[in-house]
Design a protein around this motif. Structure first.
Motif, PDB file in Angstrom:
ATOM      1  N   ASN A 113       0.795  -1.204   0.000  1.00 55.46           N
ATOM      2  CA  ASN A 113       0.000   0.000   0.000  1.00 55.46           C
ATOM      3  C   ASN A 113       0.842   1.276   0.000  1.00 55.46           C
ATOM      4  O   ASN A 113       1.648   1.501   0.884  1.00 55.46           O
ATOM      5  CB  ASN A 113      -0.882  -0.049   1.249  1.00 55.46           C
ATOM      6  CG  ASN A 113      -1.601   1.241   1.509  1.00 55.46           C
ATOM      7  OD1 ASN A 113      -1.826   2.038   0.614  1.00 55.46           O
ATOM      8  ND2 ASN A 113      -1.957   1.452   2.756  1.00 55.46           N
ATOM      9  N   ILE A 114       0.628   2.118  -0.980  1.00 51.00           N
ATOM     10  CA  ILE A 114       1.332   3.393  -1.040  1.00 51.00           C
ATOM     11  C   ILE A 114       0.381   4.574  -0.848  1.00 51.00           C
ATOM     12  O   ILE A 114       0.799   5.659  -0.505  1.00 51.00           O
ATOM     13  CB  ILE A 114       2.045   3.554  -2.401  1.00 51.00           C
ATOM     14  CG1 ILE A 114       1.114   3.075  -3.500  1.00 51.00           C
ATOM     15  CG2 ILE A 114       3.350   2.783  -2.434  1.00 51.00           C
ATOM     16  CD1 ILE A 114       1.509   3.480  -4.856  1.00 51.00           C
ATOM     17  N   HIS A 115      -0.913   4.307  -1.038  1.00 52.15           N
ATOM     18  CA  HIS A 115      -1.878   5.418  -1.039  1.00 52.15           C
ATOM     19  C   HIS A 115      -2.038   6.057   0.329  1.00 52.15           C
ATOM     20  O   HIS A 115      -2.078   7.273   0.450  1.00 52.15           O
ATOM     21  CB  HIS A 115      -3.236   4.938  -1.539  1.00 52.15           C
ATOM     22  CG  HIS A 115      -3.153   4.332  -2.891  1.00 52.15           C
ATOM     23  ND1 HIS A 115      -2.912   5.086  -4.014  1.00 52.15           N
ATOM     24  CD2 HIS A 115      -3.220   3.048  -3.310  1.00 52.15           C
ATOM     25  CE1 HIS A 115      -2.855   4.296  -5.062  1.00 52.15           C
ATOM     26  NE2 HIS A 115      -3.039   3.053  -4.658  1.00 52.15           N
ATOM     27  N   SER A 116      -2.156   5.217   1.378  1.00 52.02           N
ATOM     28  CA  SER A 116      -2.388   5.778   2.708  1.00 52.02           C
ATOM     29  C   SER A 116      -1.200   6.619   3.146  1.00 52.02           C
ATOM     30  O   SER A 116      -1.370   7.735   3.639  1.00 52.02           O
ATOM     31  CB  SER A 116      -2.629   4.670   3.731  1.00 52.02           C
ATOM     32  OG  SER A 116      -3.740   3.909   3.360  1.00 52.02           O
ATOM     33  N   ALA A 156       1.874   4.836  23.749  1.00 53.87           N
ATOM     34  CA  ALA A 156       0.781   5.131  22.821  1.00 53.87           C
ATOM     35  C   ALA A 156       0.450   3.875  22.005  1.00 53.87           C
ATOM     36  O   ALA A 156       1.325   3.047  21.728  1.00 53.87           O
ATOM     37  CB  ALA A 156       1.177   6.258  21.882  1.00 53.87           C
ATOM     38  N   PHE A 157      -0.810   3.753  21.610  1.00 60.14           N
ATOM     39  CA  PHE A 157      -1.226   2.590  20.824  1.00 60.14           C
ATOM     40  C   PHE A 157      -0.985   2.806  19.335  1.00 60.14           C
ATOM     41  O   PHE A 157      -1.373   3.839  18.773  1.00 60.14           O
ATOM     42  CB  PHE A 157      -2.714   2.302  21.048  1.00 60.14           C
ATOM     43  CG  PHE A 157      -2.979   1.570  22.327  1.00 60.14           C
ATOM     44  CD1 PHE A 157      -2.731   0.201  22.424  1.00 60.14           C
ATOM     45  CD2 PHE A 157      -3.472   2.241  23.438  1.00 60.14           C
ATOM     46  CE1 PHE A 157      -2.968  -0.482  23.600  1.00 60.14           C
ATOM     47  CE2 PHE A 157      -3.720   1.555  24.625  1.00 60.14           C
ATOM     48  CZ  PHE A 157      -3.463   0.198  24.709  1.00 60.14           C
ATOM     49  N   VAL A 158      -0.351   1.808  18.725  1.00 59.84           N
ATOM     50  CA  VAL A 158      -0.142   1.816  17.269  1.00 59.84           C
ATOM     51  C   VAL A 158      -0.562   0.452  16.719  1.00 59.84           C
ATOM     52  O   VAL A 158      -0.694  -0.507  17.475  1.00 59.84           O
ATOM     53  CB  VAL A 158       1.329   2.134  16.904  1.00 59.84           C
ATOM     54  CG1 VAL A 158       1.650   3.592  17.172  1.00 59.84           C
ATOM     55  CG2 VAL A 158       2.294   1.218  17.660  1.00 59.84           C
ATOM     56  N   TYR A 159      -0.759   0.389  15.396  1.00 59.81           N
ATOM     57  CA  TYR A 159      -1.327  -0.829  14.800  1.00 59.81           C
ATOM     58  C   TYR A 159      -0.246  -1.751  14.222  1.00 59.81           C
ATOM     59  O   TYR A 159       0.590  -1.325  13.423  1.00 59.81           O
ATOM     60  CB  TYR A 159      -2.325  -0.472  13.697  1.00 59.81           C
ATOM     61  CG  TYR A 159      -3.032  -1.693  13.168  1.00 59.81           C
ATOM     62  CD1 TYR A 159      -4.087  -2.249  13.875  1.00 59.81           C
ATOM     63  CD2 TYR A 159      -2.631  -2.312  11.986  1.00 59.81           C
ATOM     64  CE1 TYR A 159      -4.733  -3.398  13.418  1.00 59.81           C
ATOM     65  CE2 TYR A 159      -3.270  -3.448  11.519  1.00 59.81           C
ATOM     66  CZ  TYR A 159      -4.319  -3.990  12.241  1.00 59.81           C
ATOM     67  OH  TYR A 159      -4.944  -5.118  11.788  1.00 59.81           O
ATOM     68  N   GLU A 209       0.835   4.810   9.075  1.00 60.82           N
ATOM     69  CA  GLU A 209      -0.208   5.289   8.159  1.00 60.82           C
ATOM     70  C   GLU A 209      -1.565   4.659   8.452  1.00 60.82           C
ATOM     71  O   GLU A 209      -2.569   5.036   7.862  1.00 60.82           O
ATOM     72  CB  GLU A 209       0.226   5.050   6.703  1.00 60.82           C
ATOM     73  CG  GLU A 209       0.050   3.641   6.157  1.00 60.82           C
ATOM     74  CD  GLU A 209       1.065   2.602   6.659  1.00 60.82           C
ATOM     75  OE1 GLU A 209       1.805   2.881   7.615  1.00 60.82           O
ATOM     76  OE2 GLU A 209       1.079   1.504   6.093  1.00 60.82           O
ATOM     77  N   LYS A 210      -1.581   3.672   9.398  1.00 54.86           N
ATOM     78  CA  LYS A 210      -2.842   3.013   9.762  1.00 54.86           C
ATOM     79  C   LYS A 210      -3.118   3.162  11.251  1.00 54.86           C
ATOM     80  O   LYS A 210      -3.958   2.458  11.798  1.00 54.86           O
ATOM     81  CB  LYS A 210      -2.764   1.520   9.417  1.00 54.86           C
ATOM     82  CG  LYS A 210      -2.573   1.218   7.948  1.00 54.86           C
ATOM     83  CD  LYS A 210      -3.891   1.215   7.205  1.00 54.86           C
ATOM     84  CE  LYS A 210      -3.684   0.867   5.746  1.00 54.86           C
ATOM     85  NZ  LYS A 210      -4.963   0.740   5.037  1.00 54.86           N
ATOM     86  N   ASN A 243      -8.543   8.179   2.464  1.00 52.10           N
ATOM     87  CA  ASN A 243      -9.360   9.000   3.353  1.00 52.10           C
ATOM     88  C   ASN A 243      -9.370   8.581   4.811  1.00 52.10           C
ATOM     89  O   ASN A 243      -9.792   9.348   5.670  1.00 52.10           O
ATOM     90  CB  ASN A 243     -10.801   9.045   2.836  1.00 52.10           C
ATOM     91  CG  ASN A 243     -10.945  10.030   1.695  1.00 52.10           C
ATOM     92  OD1 ASN A 243     -11.022  11.227   1.907  1.00 52.10           O
ATOM     93  ND2 ASN A 243     -10.924   9.517   0.473  1.00 52.10           N
ATOM     94  N   ILE A 244      -8.992   7.340   5.077  1.00 52.58           N
ATOM     95  CA  ILE A 244      -8.925   6.937   6.482  1.00 52.58           C
ATOM     96  C   ILE A 244      -7.532   6.393   6.779  1.00 52.58           C
ATOM     97  O   ILE A 244      -6.890   5.806   5.925  1.00 52.58           O
ATOM     98  CB  ILE A 244     -10.000   5.883   6.864  1.00 52.58           C
ATOM     99  CG1 ILE A 244      -9.872   4.610   6.039  1.00 52.58           C
ATOM    100  CG2 ILE A 244     -11.397   6.486   6.740  1.00 52.58           C
ATOM    101  CD1 ILE A 244     -10.727   3.464   6.546  1.00 52.58           C
ATOM    102  N   PHE A 245      -7.104   6.611   8.005  1.00 55.44           N
ATOM    103  CA  PHE A 245      -5.762   6.197   8.394  1.00 55.44           C
ATOM    104  C   PHE A 245      -5.872   5.138   9.474  1.00 55.44           C
ATOM    105  O   PHE A 245      -5.388   5.296  10.582  1.00 55.44           O
ATOM    106  CB  PHE A 245      -4.956   7.430   8.807  1.00 55.44           C
ATOM    107  CG  PHE A 245      -4.855   8.400   7.658  1.00 55.44           C
ATOM    108  CD1 PHE A 245      -3.972   8.146   6.610  1.00 55.44           C
ATOM    109  CD2 PHE A 245      -5.705   9.492   7.562  1.00 55.44           C
ATOM    110  CE1 PHE A 245      -3.912   8.999   5.517  1.00 55.44           C
ATOM    111  CE2 PHE A 245      -5.645  10.351   6.477  1.00 55.44           C
ATOM    112  CZ  PHE A 245      -4.748  10.098   5.443  1.00 55.44           C
TER     113      PHE A 245
END
Lengths: 210, 252
Positions: free
Chosen positions: A11-14, A148-151, A193-194, B72-74
C-alpha cells in the motif's frame, strides 16, 4: 520532495495521503533518479522478504536507496520496508537484505497462548537508554506520549545486533524492537499510516525533520 | 499490551453501502468513504468491507473504491467478497487494504490460501468461515454467501485454514447472525480452542453484554458487528468503555 518507493509490494496510497496532510510534496516512484534526488524517502511494503528484495534488485533500486541513506537524507521503512533494512530474515534463507541496520529479522514463536501473527493495537514504549542520542529521544516520537497505541500486523520482527538503535519497544511474548533509528534512518514495525492520530503525528514528525 | 478489537462491518454493493446505515449527520450514508470516515473518528480498531456485488464487471471497480477509502482513512481495514485468485489479492493489498478475507474460493481451492500466505504473508490473509449448527457442538461450513452447504466440519476447516497459512479467522455464526441474541459462544470457543491464530467473532451482537461475553467466555481477539453500530444504538467508544469496566483490555 519525499519519494514514496513503489516497487509493487503493498500500500502506497495511505502513506502518500498522510504525508500530504502535512503539506509534504510527494512523488510515488520506482525511478532511481527520484530516490537519489528527493530530500526524503519512504519504503513501505507488504509481502515476503525475498520477493521484495528481488523486486528492489530487478528494478535497480538497491543502490539508489543505499546512496540516499549514505547521503544522510531521512529515510523511513515501514513494516516489511523496515525489515528489508536489516541484513537477513528467517523468512528468506537466500535473500540478503539492504544491511543498513546490522542484525536479522526473526519470527514470533507461537507458544503458551501467544497467537501469531501479532495483530492489532499494541503499545509503543519509548526507549530510554544511557546513550546520549537515545536520551534526547527519537525525533519521530516528539510529542508522542509513552505507551501510545499503534497498529501491528506481522509475524516477523527485527532483532538488531546493536541495541542502541532501538528507539521503541512493544510487549508481545517478551519485548521486541518496534521502532529502530540510526542517524537519518528510521524503521517502524507498526503501520504509522494506519495508526489514526498517533500514527499521523509520527508521520508529521518525519515530514518536519530537517 | 495487545488489546481486543472492535470492528464495524460494512456490506458493499455496486460500491454503495447497503443494509442501511442510519448515521445522523452523514450527508450520504450510502457512501462507503463517508461511513468509513465516521468510524475512523469513533476510533474503531479496524473496519471490514464485504463486497456483495453480484456482477463481475461491476466488481472490478472495487479496487478503485479501496484506493479511495485508503486515501481517506488512516486505520486498518479488511476487504472481502468474491476474491478468487492471487491477482485479486495483490490488487486489493496494493490499493490499500491491510488484509483480504477469502471465503468460498478458500474452501473450493485450499491451495489458494497457501499460495497467498507464501506470496503476501499470513498476516494479510483472513479465512472467512460461515458456519451453521448441525448438532450439539457440530457446525457445517457454508459457502456462496451462506447459500451452499459444503458438508465440511467448521472446526476441522478452521484448523486446516490455519495450517495452510491463514493469519486470522473471521468466524460468522449463521444461526446467530441478525438475531441480536449475542455471539455464538460455543462455536467461537470451539474454534479458538484449536487454532493459534487470531479469531474474529461475528454475528449476533445486540447488547453491550454480548461483547463482554464473547471476550470473557472465549479466547477470541476481536468482535465484529454491523447494525448495532450502523443504527447508532451504541458507538464503538461506548462498547469499549463498557468492556474496560468488565476488565477486557481495549484501546481507549
Amino acid at each position: 520532495m519525499i519519494a514514496i518507493i513503489d516497487y509493487g509490494m503493498g500500500n502506497i496510497h495511505s502513506v502518500n495521503k498522510a504525508l500530504q496532510l502535512f503539506s509534504a510534496k510527494t512523488v510515488i516512484t520506482n525511478k532511481p533518479e527520484d530516490i537519489l534526488n528527493c530530500e526524503k524517502a519512504v519504503l513501505p511494503g507488504v509481502g515476503a522478504f525475498d520477493d521484495a528484495m528481488q523486486e528492489l534488485e530487478k528494478q535497480g533500486l538497491v543502490e539508489p536507496i543505499k546512496k540516499h541513506v549514505a547521503a544522510g537524507k531521512p529515510f523511513l521503512g515501514i513494516c516489511l520496508g523496515m525489515q528489508l533494512l536489516f541484513e537477513k530474515s528467517q523468512e528468506a534463507k537466500e535473500a540478503r537484505g539492504l544491511g543498513i541496520f546490522k542484525g536479522g529479522v526473526v519470527k514470533f514463536k507461537a507458544a503458551k497462548g501467544l497467537k501469531v501473527p501479532h495483530m492489532g493495537w499494541n503499545q509503543l514504549k519509548k526507549c530510554q537508554m544511557s546513550d546520549v542520542k537515545c536520551q534526547n529521544g527519537c525525533p519521530l516520537l516528539k510529542n508522542i506520549p509513552d505507551n501510545a497505541f499503534v497498529y501491528f500486523c506481522h509475524s516477523y520482527y527485527p532483532d538488531p545486533k546493536d541495541k542502541q538503535v532501538i528507539a521503541g519497544v512493544t510487549e508481545y511474548g517478551g519485548s521486541f524492537a518496534s521502532l529502530v533509528w540510526q542517524e537519518n534512518v528510521f524503521g517502524a514495525q507498526f503501520h504509522p499510516e494506519k495508526s489514526q492520530s498517533i500514527g499521523l503525528k509520527i508521520l508529521e514528525n518525519f515530514v518536519k525533520l530537517c | 499490551m495487545l488489546t481486543r478489537r472492535i470492528i464495524p462491518c460494512l456490506d458493499i454493493k455496486d460500491n454503495r453501502v447497503v443494509k442501511g446505515v442510519k448515521f445522523l449527520g452523514l450527508r450520504d450514508a450510502g457512501d462507503p468513504v463517508e461511513v468509513a470516515k465516521a468510524y475512523d473518528q469513533q476510533e474503531a480498531d479496524e473496519l471490514v468491507f464485504l463486497d456483495i456485488t453480484a456482477s463481475f464487471q461491476k466488481r472490478k471497480t472495487l479496487v478503485e473504491l479501496v484506493e479511495e477509502i485508503a486515501k481517506n482513512i488512516f486505520m486498518p481495514f479488511t476487504v472481502g467478497g468474491g476474491i478468487s485468485d492471487i491477482s485479486d489479492i495483490r490488487n486489493l493489498l496494493n490499493a490499500g487494504a491491510e488484509k483480504v478475507s477469502i471465503n468460498t474460493a478458500a474452501v473450493k481451492c485450499p491451495d489458494l490460501v497457501a499460495r497467498a500466505a507464501r506470496r503476501f504473508g499470513s498476516q494479510c490473509i483472513v479465512a472467512a468461515i460461515d458456519a451453521k449448527a448441525t448438532g450439539a457442538r457440530q457446525w457445517e461450513v457454508y459457502i456462496n454467501g451462506g447459500r451452499t452447504p459444503t458438508g465440511q466440519d467448521a472446526v476441522e476447516w478452521a484448523k486446516q485454514a490455519a495450517n495452510l497459512g491463514a493469519g486470522e479467522i473471521l468466524l460468522t455464526s449463521m444461526d446467530y447472525d441478525g438475531t441480536k441474541d449475542g455471539y455464538d459462544i460455543a462455536l467461537t470457543k470451539a474454534i479458538t480452542d484449536v487454532v493459534s491464530i487470531p479469531v474474529i467473532a461475528s454475528g449476533g451482537a445486540g447488547k453491550l453484554e454480548h461483547f463482554s461475553d464473547a471476550f470473557l467466555k472465549t479466547n477470541c481477539d476481536a468482535c465484529l458487528a454491523a447494525s448495532i453500530f450502523h443504527y447508532e444504538e451504541y458507538t464503538v467508544k461506548q462498547v469499549k468503555e463498557y468492556l474496560k469496566e468488565k476488565g477486557v483490555p481495549v484501546r481507549l
